[in-house]
Design an enzyme around this catalytic site. Structure first.
Site, PDB file in Angstrom:
ATOM      1  N   ASP A   1       0.852  -1.178   0.000  1.00 19.71           N
ATOM      2  CA  ASP A   1       0.000   0.000   0.000  1.00 19.71           C
ATOM      3  C   ASP A   1       0.900   1.244   0.000  1.00 19.71           C
ATOM      4  O   ASP A   1       2.125   1.141   0.144  1.00 19.71           O
ATOM      5  CB  ASP A   1      -0.991  -0.015   1.171  1.00 19.71           C
TER       6      ASP A   1
HETATM    7  C1  BGC Z   1      -5.018   3.230   0.042  1.00 16.88           C
HETATM    8  C2  BGC Z   1      -5.197   2.205  -1.054  1.00 16.88           C
HETATM    9  C3  BGC Z   1      -4.979   2.841  -2.405  1.00 16.88           C
HETATM   10  C4  BGC Z   1      -3.620   3.504  -2.437  1.00 16.88           C
HETATM   11  C5  BGC Z   1      -3.293   4.147  -3.757  1.00 16.88           C
HETATM   12  C6  BGC Z   1      -3.743   4.023  -0.126  1.00 16.88           C
HETATM   13  O1  BGC Z   1      -3.664   5.102   0.759  1.00 16.88           O
HETATM   14  O2  BGC Z   1      -5.026   2.574   1.280  1.00 16.88           O
HETATM   15  O3  BGC Z   1      -6.467   1.631  -0.966  1.00 16.88           O
HETATM   16  O4  BGC Z   1      -5.093   1.890  -3.410  1.00 16.88           O
HETATM   17  O5  BGC Z   1      -3.585   4.498  -1.431  1.00 16.88           O
HETATM   18  O6  BGC Z   1      -4.025   5.282  -3.982  1.00 16.88           O
END
Ligand code: BGC
Length: 735
Positions: A278
């Site tokens: 993530d």
């Molecule tokens: C979120 C994810 C997301 C990623 C990219 C993160 O902060 O938890 O769900 O896919 O950002 O935007």
């Protein structure tokens, strides 16, 4: 401190390096420098540069040097072309980049939030909206979508509940399969297909007290039985990517969790796609307190099975150090690189690095196709749940004067909810627009009265005056779009600001009031439920919000949405869900020493599956096609459904089971199938619900799937309200 590192984290966990070496991958691996290899494992982010999405000069340099393998948050034909060209024309090995984005509930066209779409209980719809989103995203150069979000959520304080399919693992699994099919199609390399990501593995929905990013501590049994099935279903459906969750499970952050990402995901399930961290999560292993520096963080994540570092720079900065320290081997790096290259092959990027992109010339922005408004309207109206109705709905067609009150009455930007992709709020149909179009004869007065979250109640008097003069009152209330989604936990799951004051003042007029709620979670409003003539859960409906809500309010569409979660009556009941285990002391109002609260009921305000229609259905007794079954069998449970009302409608039937006596206490109800049946007024039909022996296995005492002979109670009904379920019994016999 770095000196003591080696012994702490890095004992090799029977790491099978899983090289997926096609001839191209083999040749590239042999030609790559360490920096170029790590480049493939490094994801950078796009941003606004000179008024357009692009990359900063330093990211551009890194791409040209072969030190970046993929991009996040960068889309659009011109931007993607420009940045892809850097990799193809300036980098030594000319390996194409892939571009990724959160296409969570639509790309240009915004569909209802996933929790809302889950309420449609329609795999076909779930698949079609993913397909439409993929088509739009592919035109914009996106090859990987960070969806579906599959985190089972039973705590409405957690704002990310909005992004997923609700409380039930069976629903989550069907949602997973449908979304993967929808995004990816049959062949990822064909135009219009976008790789899907099952996220966030695993158990993110179980963060302590619903506080985002907080620690998780759950049993292996609930991990396997509740939180992982949707991910397994996504893997079985061929999902191309998996994202690790931010939090730790019992002290082991998912980003560094070899048990989860290697043993279970790759080992047990045979997943051969890519694992993405993530956002920034690899470097965050230091803040978690399991790595002393980014070299340790990088080693921990890589060894756990994370192939791509999303933006944290821990891989480019830390992996060379980790390699020098002996914390990782070149073989482990190669394994991750080969998976990323293989993924790019699977996408067809080597053959066509501009895959799917609208327009061949690449110098002028191509004309955008129109939004997919028909599908957006269909999805939105199927997601709307009619929670209560004393008969005030549908609104009379000749409804003369309508007072449309509340901060959501004409709030275009609030209709889309969190994660709006590349959608524009200005293209939303507001409730005022939708109702005016549906009832052209009506005189509709729109008054916000209060803001969503502000302290100023000065506008309430005008709202009350407007309501006093109206024949029908529609109150549009809720939480702001950015109050759900990531980093949007709320301890009080109710109406923010002065909205309650507004609602109470309007309700005090004594007129029938229709309340329409906009939210990314169930809002706990027993006072409103008790006093409004009708309450409608609209979630965040997307671009076609106004038309969809108007379709339901006017009866142009007979509501079919059903709750994919138990709607709490009181915040103190959280977490609340239907599949609780039996207790030795089941609730008994007459006996104090039973499982209950002294001050609030144990039952939710509305059960899982609840949702009204403008017609009335009756059910017959459930009839299993066989009274016995073995592990390899499939049977059906049939039930006669009759539409007793005046209008055509669609009923949703749920098949629950209860394993009466087992080695592990089994939930009082477990969902095993859902069927829908559409009936004209006065008509009857037979709904068929399927049950497989395999679906009756559960993690046994040793956590291996167990199939135990004995009685299974079957329940069929229209919600998880046990008082209204029809019951029958079948017998499981040993295979
Ligand atoms: C979120 C994810 C997301 C990623 C990219 C993160 O902060 O938890 O769900 O896919 O950002 O935007």
């Amino acid at each position: 401190m770095p000196g003591s590192v080696e012994t702490r984290h890095v004992e090799t966990l029977h790491v099978e390096t899983l090289h997926v070496e096609t001839p191209r991958v083999k040749t590239l691996l042999a030609a790559m420098t360490l920096e170029e290899k790590i480049g493939q494992l490094t994801m950078a982010s796009g941003e606004m540069v000179g008024g357009r999405l692009g990359v900063t000069p330093s990211v551009a340099e890194a791409i040209a040097a072969g030190h970046v393998g993929s991009l996040l948050n960068l889309w659009g034909p011109l931007s993607v072309r420009e940045v892809q060209r850097l990799a193809l024309e300036r980098s030594r090995l000319k390996i194409p980049l892939f571009f990724s984005f959160d296409v969570l509930h639509g790309h240009r066209t915004v569909f209802p939030i996933p929790l809302g779409e889950a309420a449609a209980f329609s795999p076909d719809l779930w698949e079609r909206t993913a397909r439409a989103a993929a088509r739009e995203a592919a035109r914009d150069g996106i090859s990987l979508s960070y969806a579906p979000m599959l985190d089972l959520a039973r705590d409405p304080r957690w704002g990310r509940m909005a992004e997923g399919p609700g409380e039930d693992p069976w629903v989550g699994s069907r949602f997973a399969e449908a979304k993967v099919r929808g995004f990816q199609g049959d062949d990822l390399a064909t135009a219009g297909g976008v790789a899907a990501t099952a996220k966030h593995m695993g158990a993110y929905g179980a963060v302590t007290a619903g506080r985002d990013y907080a620690s998780i501590d759950i049993s292996e049994r609930s991990l396997r039985e509740l939180h992982l099935p949707a991910f397994k279903a996504a893997v079985d459906a061929g999902v191309a990517a998996v994202m690790a969750a931010f939090p730790d499970i019992a002290g082991v952050p998912a980003t560094g969790n070899a048990r989860l990402l290697r043993d279970i995901l790759r080992g047990e399930w045979g997943f051969d796609g890519i694992v993405v961290s993530d956002y920034g999560a690899v470097a965050e292993l230091v803040a978690h307190g399991v790595a002393a520096d980014i070299a340790e963080a990088a080693a921990l994540a890589l060894k756990a099975g994370v192939d791509i570092d999303m933006t944290s720079k821990a891989y480019p900065l830390g992996l060379p150090v980790a390699l020098a320290r002996g914390l990782v081997s070149m073989d482990e790096i190669d394994a991750a690189v080969s998976r990323v290259l293989r993924f790019k092959e699977r996408l067809g990027l080597f053959e066509d690095p501009y895959r799917g992109l609208a327009d061949g010339a690449g110098t002028v922005a191509p004309v955008e196709p129109p939004l997919d408004r028909d599908l957006a309207r269909e999805a939105a109206r199927r997601s709307i749940v009619l929670l209560t109705n004393d008969g005030v709905l549908p609104l009379a067609r000749e409804a003369g004067r309508i007072a449309l009150i509340g901060p959501f009455a004409a709030a275009a930007s609030e209709m889309l909810g969190p994660w709006t992709g590349a959608g524009h709020a200005a293209e939303s149909i507001t409730i005022a627009d939708g109702l005016s179009a549906a009832l052209p004869e009506a005189a509709i007065s729109v008054v916000a009265g209060v803001s969503i979250d502000g302290p100023d109640g000065a506008g309430i008097a005008k709202a009350v005056e407007t309501a006093r003069l109206a024949d029908a009152v529609v109150l549009c209330l809720g939480e702001a779009a950015d109050m759900s989604g990531e980093a949007a936990s709320r301890a009080r799951v109710d109406l923010p600001g002065c909205q309650r004051e507004l609602a109470e003042a309007v309700l005090a007029l004594g007129k029938p009031v229709v309340a329409v709620l906009f939210s990314g979670r169930p809002l706990i409003l027993p006072w409103l439920v008790a006093r409004a003539a009708a309450v409608v859960a609209a979630w965040f409906p997307g671009h076609e919000a106004g038309h969809a809500v108007a379709d339901v309010l006017t009866g142009a569409f007979n509501p079919v949405g059903r709750l994919p979660l138990s709607w709490p009556y009181d915040v103190g009941q959280i977490p609340i869900f239907y599949a609780e285990r039996p207790t030795g002391r089941p609730v008994d109002a007459a006996n104090r020493y039973t499982s209950k609260y002294l001050d609030v009921p144990t039952t939710p305000q509305f059960p899982f599956g609840h949702g009204l229609s403008y017609t009335r259905f009756t059910l017959g007794e459930p009839r299993p096609t066989s009274p016995v079954m073995k592990r390899g069998d499939q049977i059906f449970v049939e039930v006669e459904v009759t539409n007793e009302g005046q209008v055509a409608g669609e009923e949703t039937l749920f098949l629950f089971i209860h394993d009466v006596v087992a080695s592990i206490a089994r939930p009082v109800l477990e969902l095993k199938d859902v069927a829908k049946i559409s009936l004209l007024p006065g008509a009857s039909g037979t709904a068929r619900l399927a049950l497989t022996g395999e679906a009756l296995t559960f993690p046994g005492l040793d956590l291996a799937p167990a199939f135990e002979a004995g009685d299974i109670a079957l329940f069929v009904g229209v919600s998880a309200d046990r008082a209204h379920l029809r019951r029958t019994t079948i017998r499981l016999i040993d295979p």
